[in-house]
Design an enzyme around this catalytic site. Sequence first.
Site: not given
Length: 269
Positions: A8, A39-40, A67-68, A152, A177, A179
Amino acid sequence: MRILFVGDVMGSRGRDMLATYLPQLKGRYRPQVTIVNGENAAGGRGITGKIYKEFLQAGADVITMGNHVWDNRDIYDFIDTAKKLVRPANFPVKTTPGHGYVYVQVNQLKLAVINLQGNALMAQSLDNPFYKADELLAEIHRQTDLVFIDFHAETTAEKEALAWYLDGQVSAVVGTHTHVQTNDARVLPQGTAYLTDAGMTGAYDAILGVKPEKSIERFLTQLPTRYEVKEDGRGVLGGCFVDLDETTGRARKIEPVKINADNPFDFDA
């Protein structure tokens, strides 16, 4: 086949770490495929077309999401034409733009890269990732036995369960996810490489990449608090390196990758 995965990427600090260290990591591991979870990447929430192109220019072959994926609405403008970006495959097929897996050609070989999202303790409830993996592999195995999954998901149990469920059917299951890089990299009995979480790439002096005071405030007050991504200070890069047997598709080894102030990068290590 040698694969480098970077976990991530969180905000501008994460993008800086990727730009700085990805060339050096490529020099050490000589990967044939480089995968980056993005995704982040845009302020901690989603990705933009500009950042997507920057990651490709930095040396990524595939960008995975989570999910983001929909948090930055810019993605709707380019996801259908972004051939090297994969969002979780277990979103509803008929109504979701983009692609859940992609093939990467390496000489005469193909690597399939799948993105899946867990359901346990996640805000969204998507199609069952176990059944979705079965469905995708029925198609993918007609073309290749080399398969990498970015799973994720929130819980260790769901990540481990998927890896054991697919042991021997895929080359690697690497979690994202949460982190925080876990200390359980291993090759399962039937040859699937596994790591519960690859860790994040972003600010080191932070809580999951977020300014500590904002995270602490939520626990002290039990009130909704807007998280703020920490975009300065010392950095961290988390990921892993996986080496695959090209004939069988099974993993030979998996090695965590971690760069931070307490684990500085040593090219000769």
